[in-house]
Design a protein around this motif. Structure first.
Motif, PDB file in Angstrom:
ATOM      1  N   GLN A  50     156.999  -2.686 -64.757  1.00 43.75           N
ATOM      2  CA  GLN A  50     158.277  -3.158 -64.220  1.00 43.75           C
ATOM      3  C   GLN A  50     159.282  -3.428 -65.336  1.00 43.75           C
ATOM      4  OE1 GLN A  50     156.523  -6.449 -61.992  1.00 43.75           O
ATOM      5  NE2 GLN A  50     157.245  -5.539 -60.073  1.00 43.75           N
ATOM      6  N   LEU A  51     158.820  -4.024 -66.427  1.00 48.59           N
ATOM      7  CA  LEU A  51     159.707  -4.287 -67.560  1.00 48.59           C
ATOM      8  C   LEU A  51     160.249  -2.978 -68.139  1.00 48.59           C
ATOM      9  CD1 LEU A  51     157.833  -7.171 -69.430  1.00 48.59           C
ATOM     10  CD2 LEU A  51     160.060  -7.325 -68.300  1.00 48.59           C
ATOM     11  N   GLU A  52     159.392  -1.970 -68.203  1.00 46.98           N
ATOM     12  CA  GLU A  52     159.825  -0.684 -68.726  1.00 46.98           C
ATOM     13  C   GLU A  52     160.886  -0.066 -67.818  1.00 46.98           C
ATOM     14  OE1 GLU A  52     160.440   2.238 -71.268  1.00 46.98           O
ATOM     15  OE2 GLU A  52     159.164   0.487 -71.630  1.00 46.98           O
ATOM     16  N   GLN A  53     160.720  -0.235 -66.514  1.00 49.28           N
ATOM     17  CA  GLN A  53     161.724   0.269 -65.577  1.00 49.28           C
ATOM     18  C   GLN A  53     163.058  -0.451 -65.764  1.00 49.28           C
ATOM     19  OE1 GLN A  53     159.855  -0.318 -61.768  1.00 49.28           O
ATOM     20  NE2 GLN A  53     158.759   1.633 -61.835  1.00 49.28           N
ATOM     21  N   LEU A  54     162.987  -1.750 -66.043  1.00 48.65           N
ATOM     22  CA  LEU A  54     164.206  -2.534 -66.245  1.00 48.65           C
ATOM     23  C   LEU A  54     164.909  -2.170 -67.555  1.00 48.65           C
ATOM     24  CD1 LEU A  54     162.871  -6.021 -65.072  1.00 48.65           C
ATOM     25  CD2 LEU A  54     164.450  -4.522 -63.848  1.00 48.65           C
TER      26      LEU A  54
ATOM     27  N   SER B 135     157.082 -14.761 -68.230  1.00 45.52           N
ATOM     28  CA  SER B 135     157.673 -13.491 -67.819  1.00 45.52           C
ATOM     29  C   SER B 135     156.611 -12.438 -67.557  1.00 45.52           C
ATOM     30  CB  SER B 135     158.639 -12.984 -68.893  1.00 45.52           C
ATOM     31  OG  SER B 135     157.962 -12.804 -70.121  1.00 45.52           O
ATOM     32  N   GLU B 136     155.476 -12.549 -68.295  1.00 48.78           N
ATOM     33  CA  GLU B 136     154.413 -11.587 -68.095  1.00 48.78           C
ATOM     34  C   GLU B 136     153.821 -11.720 -66.703  1.00 48.78           C
ATOM     35  OE1 GLU B 136     155.111 -12.039 -72.354  1.00 48.78           O
ATOM     36  OE2 GLU B 136     154.786 -13.461 -70.730  1.00 48.78           O
ATOM     37  N   LYS B 137     153.855 -12.907 -66.137  1.00 53.12           N
ATOM     38  CA  LYS B 137     153.329 -13.120 -64.799  1.00 53.12           C
ATOM     39  C   LYS B 137     154.310 -12.626 -63.737  1.00 53.12           C
ATOM     40  CE  LYS B 137     150.657 -17.226 -66.143  1.00 53.12           C
ATOM     41  NZ  LYS B 137     150.459 -18.682 -65.908  1.00 53.12           N
TER      42      LYS B 137
ATOM     43  N   PRO C 175     171.208  -8.895 -72.116  1.00 51.74           N
ATOM     44  CA  PRO C 175     170.156  -9.007 -73.130  1.00 51.74           C
ATOM     45  C   PRO C 175     168.978  -8.111 -72.768  1.00 51.74           C
ATOM     46  CG  PRO C 175     170.899 -11.174 -72.377  1.00 51.74           C
ATOM     47  CD  PRO C 175     171.478 -10.170 -71.439  1.00 51.74           C
ATOM     48  N   GLY C 176     168.052  -7.962 -73.689  1.00 54.42           N
ATOM     49  CA  GLY C 176     166.862  -7.156 -73.412  1.00 54.42           C
ATOM     50  C   GLY C 176     166.127  -7.641 -72.175  1.00 54.42           C
TER      51      GLY C 176
ATOM     52  N   LEU D 136     165.695 -11.538 -70.849  1.00 52.90           N
ATOM     53  CA  LEU D 136     166.247 -12.009 -69.581  1.00 52.90           C
ATOM     54  C   LEU D 136     165.139 -12.468 -68.649  1.00 52.90           C
ATOM     55  CD1 LEU D 136     168.742 -12.524 -67.959  1.00 52.90           C
ATOM     56  CD2 LEU D 136     168.728 -10.138 -67.197  1.00 52.90           C
ATOM     57  N   ALA D 137     164.001 -11.782 -68.670  1.00 52.71           N
ATOM     58  CA  ALA D 137     162.877 -12.188 -67.833  1.00 52.71           C
ATOM     59  C   ALA D 137     162.372 -13.580 -68.230  1.00 52.71           C
ATOM     60  CB  ALA D 137     161.740 -11.168 -67.941  1.00 52.71           C
ATOM     61  N   LYS D 138     162.327 -13.849 -69.536  1.00 51.24           N
ATOM     62  CA  LYS D 138     161.917 -15.171 -70.007  1.00 51.24           C
ATOM     63  C   LYS D 138     162.927 -16.232 -69.595  1.00 51.24           C
ATOM     64  CE  LYS D 138     159.101 -13.712 -73.954  1.00 51.24           C
ATOM     65  NZ  LYS D 138     158.931 -13.716 -75.429  1.00 51.24           N
TER      66      LYS D 138
END
Length: 250
Positions: free
Chosen positions: A10-14, A2-4, A161-162, A166-168
């Protein structure tokens, strides 16, 4: 993985409140009389908690989750809700100093709106994993998959979910889709086919580009030259037996 796919920004925006469109403002931040009665049950709940709860109540159907920083909700949305309650919008800054307060209120709101959570191992989470795998077989864009999952959850009235979780899940689905695709087409990748595919990625000196670029470049006009190029492409593909591949063989 997910970090890639997503940067920290971007995660903070989500995780946060986005800007709100005028139609969204009207659609989601127009509390009903029943909504106002729900947050003000006549049991001594203060105006600060009433305002915070009503902002959360309006936010959930809009975003499919409620950001931790409820006070960061769009000012126009807060003002609209505060006016409905007859309180000052500034009161929201004092709301939810304890995480447990916001969490407890969100639980009550979810029950009132008939939404559900998706804890690990739940049926809702299993269904989300299958949904993501199915969509990952069609699309590879992590952003698109994230947004499709968000819309799916919102339609199912399941709290998202967080963002990191969700990214993972998106990353897991993309890898699973890649592995499944390899399994399905593996028997087609003979040594000859692999050689042909590698040649498609090599720059052809006569074309000045790779065969793949040449094949996917669209015709620019309806000239005789364009027609000849299209015939050349078809001839080249037939030469590597591309026309013998059938969807059913997958």
């Amino acid at each position: 993985m997910s970090e890639k796919m997503f940067s920290e920004e971007q995660l903070e925006q989500l995780r946060s409140y986005p800007e709100i469109a005028s139609d969204e403002l009207i659609r989601y931040f127009t509390p009903t009389a029943a909504d106002v009665a729900f947050v003000d049950p006549g049991k001594g709940r203060g105006t600060i908690d009433q305002l915070g709860m009503l902002v959360q109540l309006c936010t959930l159907p809009w975003l499919g989750f409620v950001p931790d920083d409820v006070a960061a909700a769009p000012a126009v949305a807060v003002a609209r809700v505060a006016e409905r309650l007859g309180v000052t919008p500034a009161a929201l800054r004092l709301y939810g100093k304890r995480d447990q307060t916001r969490s407890d209120h969100l639980g009550l709101i979810a029950k009132y709106l008939e939404w559900q959570t998706a804890p690990a191992g739940s049926q809702a989470m299993t269904e989300l994993e299958q949904f993501l795998l199915d969509r990952a077989m069609e699309h590879d864009s992590p952003t698109l998959l994230f947004n499709l999952a968000r819309e799916y959850l919102r339609a199912a009235k399941v709290i998202r979910p967080g963002a990191l979780i969700l990214a993972k899940m998106v990353g897991t689905a993309r890898k699973a889709a890649s592995d499944l695709t390899s399994q399905r087409v593996g028997h087609l990748l003979t040594a000859e086919v692999r050689s042909d595919l590698e040649r498609m990625l090599a720059v052809d000196e006569g074309l000045g580009m790779t065969r793949l670029e040449w094949l996917v470049s669209p015709a620019r006009d309806a000239s005789a030259t364009s027609v000849k190029t299209s015939i050349d492409k078809l001839t080249w593909l037939r030469a590597i037996d591309a026309h013998q591949v059938r969807p059913g063989s997958w």
